[in-house]
Design a protein around this motif. Structure first.
Motif, PDB file in Angstrom:
ATOM      1  N   LEU A  88       4.728  -0.793  47.364  1.00 33.74           N
ATOM      2  CA  LEU A  88       5.931  -0.239  46.736  1.00 33.74           C
ATOM      3  C   LEU A  88       5.434   0.622  45.593  1.00 33.74           C
ATOM      4  O   LEU A  88       4.869   0.106  44.623  1.00 33.74           O
ATOM      5  N   VAL A  89       5.603   1.918  45.745  1.00 34.04           N
ATOM      6  CA  VAL A  89       4.990   2.842  44.800  1.00 34.04           C
ATOM      7  C   VAL A  89       5.943   3.195  43.668  1.00 34.04           C
ATOM      8  O   VAL A  89       7.105   3.511  43.896  1.00 34.04           O
ATOM      9  N   VAL A  90       5.427   3.120  42.458  1.00 35.25           N
ATOM     10  CA  VAL A  90       6.183   3.547  41.275  1.00 35.25           C
ATOM     11  C   VAL A  90       5.519   4.818  40.761  1.00 35.25           C
ATOM     12  O   VAL A  90       4.344   4.796  40.378  1.00 35.25           O
ATOM     13  N   GLU A  91       6.258   5.924  40.804  1.00 32.04           N
ATOM     14  CA  GLU A  91       5.684   7.219  40.424  1.00 32.04           C
ATOM     15  C   GLU A  91       5.206   7.188  38.969  1.00 32.04           C
ATOM     16  O   GLU A  91       5.849   6.578  38.099  1.00 32.04           O
ATOM     17  N   SER A  92       4.085   7.835  38.741  1.00 35.43           N
ATOM     18  CA  SER A  92       3.530   7.884  37.389  1.00 35.43           C
ATOM     19  C   SER A  92       2.445   8.947  37.365  1.00 35.43           C
ATOM     20  O   SER A  92       1.697   9.075  38.335  1.00 35.43           O
ATOM     21  N   PRO A  93       2.329   9.716  36.278  1.00 36.07           N
ATOM     22  CA  PRO A  93       1.268  10.723  36.214  1.00 36.07           C
ATOM     23  C   PRO A  93      -0.095  10.081  35.999  1.00 36.07           C
ATOM     24  O   PRO A  93      -1.135  10.689  36.240  1.00 36.07           O
ATOM     25  N   ASP A  94      -0.120   8.850  35.540  1.00 30.81           N
ATOM     26  CA  ASP A  94      -1.400   8.161  35.327  1.00 30.81           C
ATOM     27  C   ASP A  94      -1.215   6.698  35.750  1.00 30.81           C
ATOM     28  O   ASP A  94      -0.478   6.414  36.664  1.00 30.81           O
ATOM     29  N   GLY A  95      -1.868   5.790  35.098  1.00 31.80           N
ATOM     30  CA  GLY A  95      -1.756   4.392  35.519  1.00 31.80           C
ATOM     31  C   GLY A  95      -0.589   3.647  34.910  1.00 31.80           C
ATOM     32  O   GLY A  95      -0.400   2.456  35.163  1.00 31.80           O
ATOM     33  N   SER A  96       0.217   4.349  34.116  1.00 30.64           N
ATOM     34  CA  SER A  96       1.325   3.669  33.426  1.00 30.64           C
ATOM     35  C   SER A  96       2.542   3.567  34.331  1.00 30.64           C
ATOM     36  O   SER A  96       2.816   4.470  35.111  1.00 30.64           O
ATOM     37  N   MET A  97       3.273   2.491  34.222  1.00 32.15           N
ATOM     38  CA  MET A  97       4.568   2.385  34.892  1.00 32.15           C
ATOM     39  C   MET A  97       5.555   1.970  33.814  1.00 32.15           C
ATOM     40  O   MET A  97       5.358   0.937  33.155  1.00 32.15           O
ATOM     41  N   THR A  98       6.598   2.760  33.628  1.00 37.46           N
ATOM     42  CA  THR A  98       7.517   2.455  32.541  1.00 37.46           C
ATOM     43  C   THR A  98       8.379   1.254  32.909  1.00 37.46           C
ATOM     44  O   THR A  98       8.568   0.928  34.094  1.00 37.46           O
ATOM     45  N   ALA A  99       8.916   0.620  31.878  1.00 36.93           N
ATOM     46  CA  ALA A  99       9.785  -0.545  32.088  1.00 36.93           C
ATOM     47  C   ALA A  99      10.991  -0.128  32.924  1.00 36.93           C
ATOM     48  O   ALA A  99      11.412  -0.862  33.828  1.00 36.93           O
ATOM     49  N   ALA A 100      11.526   1.066  32.653  1.00 36.01           N
ATOM     50  CA  ALA A 100      12.716   1.511  33.388  1.00 36.01           C
ATOM     51  C   ALA A 100      12.398   1.675  34.877  1.00 36.01           C
ATOM     52  O   ALA A 100      13.164   1.235  35.749  1.00 36.01           O
ATOM     53  N   ALA A 101      11.246   2.284  35.180  1.00 44.29           N
ATOM     54  CA  ALA A 101      10.876   2.481  36.585  1.00 44.29           C
ATOM     55  C   ALA A 101      10.640   1.142  37.279  1.00 44.29           C
ATOM     56  O   ALA A 101      11.030   0.951  38.435  1.00 44.29           O
TER      57      ALA A 101
END
Ligand code: PLP
Length: 345
Positions: A107-120
């Motif tokens: 399940l992929v969470v889009e991110s420009p780097d390794g961070s995943m925001t709480a909202a995402a």
């Protein structure tokens, strides 16, 4: 130090060769059959590693991939989704092992780097979705994040995202192949991240410079089960203290990682001074430098060819993007050789 044949190898921090101290430690290692838990050198290293990351127990594995895959296998059920960023090592660079070994999907969470925001993550882990959605079984983080150039995951971002998973009973695995680079780069303890993970792995064979080996860390119960899965995967090793001894030397010398980071900085700044659009210095946070061919006069492939002609090896991170990795077997003179190639082009 550069290799004795004069080659400067910036392809990866995995290319280092064991130091004299490592070879001595290997020769002198006290060993036993580790499948019987009889190897004192392995046992000592596992204890030391667990303490260093603030977890109960640790298990020595031949590779980071095996440690990650044991983690995924134990935390999930077939059909589960493993949550990660698109460019996560567990998703892109482990040969589909999670599907092949554990029957999971991503399940992929889009991110420009390794961070995943709480909202995402809140959206990805929505517990009110229909029952036929993929069940999220595991949240994974990667620190440093390889594909974005060794960038450091913010402990705050990880804390917030992991809390969302934990509230929903979803375990958290940290791929910390280069976690000691993250700690050295951020100037904080590894526990800043590990406290937000159910399990984690780190590698001795990357920046730390050992010839082989990784550690999977977690609770005592988790590691007990991990030992069974490691054996099932063919990773039960016998007198493996000869390898743990080299890993122990590398681990004890981990304070030297800051030197690699200074070299990466010297390289990044040197290239940026000549071609400002080729390097995003904000991303040079640890031991990697990405060089974008669009910012070079003749592109990345030509730069690579010129480097090879000068005895310097480097790899592609993406099309027209080179990745330089600094480590204990390259030095300031090697960095200056790279810059000289640019100057003579
Ligand atoms: C972020 C990350 N995780 C896991 C691994 C896998 O380690 P190994 O090559 O020891 O299987 C790597 C290897 O480069 C990596 O960069």
């Amino acid at each position: 130090m550069a290799f004795t044949d004069g080659t400067a190898d910036f392809r990866s921090d995995t290319v280092t060769r064991p130091t004299e101290a490592m070879r001595q430690a290997m020769a002198n290692a006290e060993v036993g059959d580790d499948v019987y838990r009889d190897d004192p050198t392995v046992n000592a290293l596992e204890e030391k590693a667990a303490a260093a990351v603030g977890m109960q127990r640790a298990l020595f594995t031949p590779s980071g991939t095996m440690a990650n895959q044991i983690g995924i296998h134990l935390h999930t059920r077939p059909g589960d989704g493993v949550i990660c960023v698109p460019s996560a090592h567990v998703r892109k660079y482990e040969l589909g092992s999670a599907a092949a070994i554990s029957g999971t999907t991503f399940l992929v969470v889009e991110s420009p780097d390794g961070s995943m925001t709480a909202a995402a993550l809140d959206t990805a882990l929505d517990p009110n979705g229909p029952y036929y959605n993929i069940r999220p079984g595991l949240l994974t983080w990667e620190n440093t994040h390889n594909a974005s150039g060794g960038t450091i995951l913010s402990p705050e971002v990880m804390a917030k995202g992991s809390a969302i998973a934990s509230e929903r009973g979803i375990p958290v695995h940290l791929d910390g192949a280069r976690i000691w680079n993250a700690a050295a780069g951020a100037g904080v303890e590894v526990e800043e991240w590990s406290q937000h993970a159910t399990s984690m792995m780190f590698c001795f064979s990357k920046g730390l410079g050992a010839p082989i080996g990784s550690m999977l860390c977690g609770t005592a119960d988790f590691i007990e089960e991990a030992r069974r899965v490691r054996k099932r995967l063919g990773g039960g090793m016998r007198q493996v203290g000869v390898l743990a001894a080299a890993a122990a030397v590398a681990f004890d010398e981990r304070d030297r990682l800051v030197e690699d980071h200074l070299l990466a900085r010297r390289l990044g700044e040197g290239i940026a001074a000549r071609h400002p659009d080729a390097v995003d210095l904000a991303r040079v946070q640890t031991n990697m430098v990405r060089v974008d061919g669009a910012g070079l006069p003749a592109g990345a492939a030509r730069f690579k060819d010129d480097l090879v002609a000068a005895g310097i090896l480097v790899g592609f991170a993406a099309q027209d993007v080179l990745r330089f990795v600094t480590h204990r077997d390259v030095n300031a003179a090697d960095v200056d050789r790279v810059l000289a190639v640019l100057d003579s082009a």
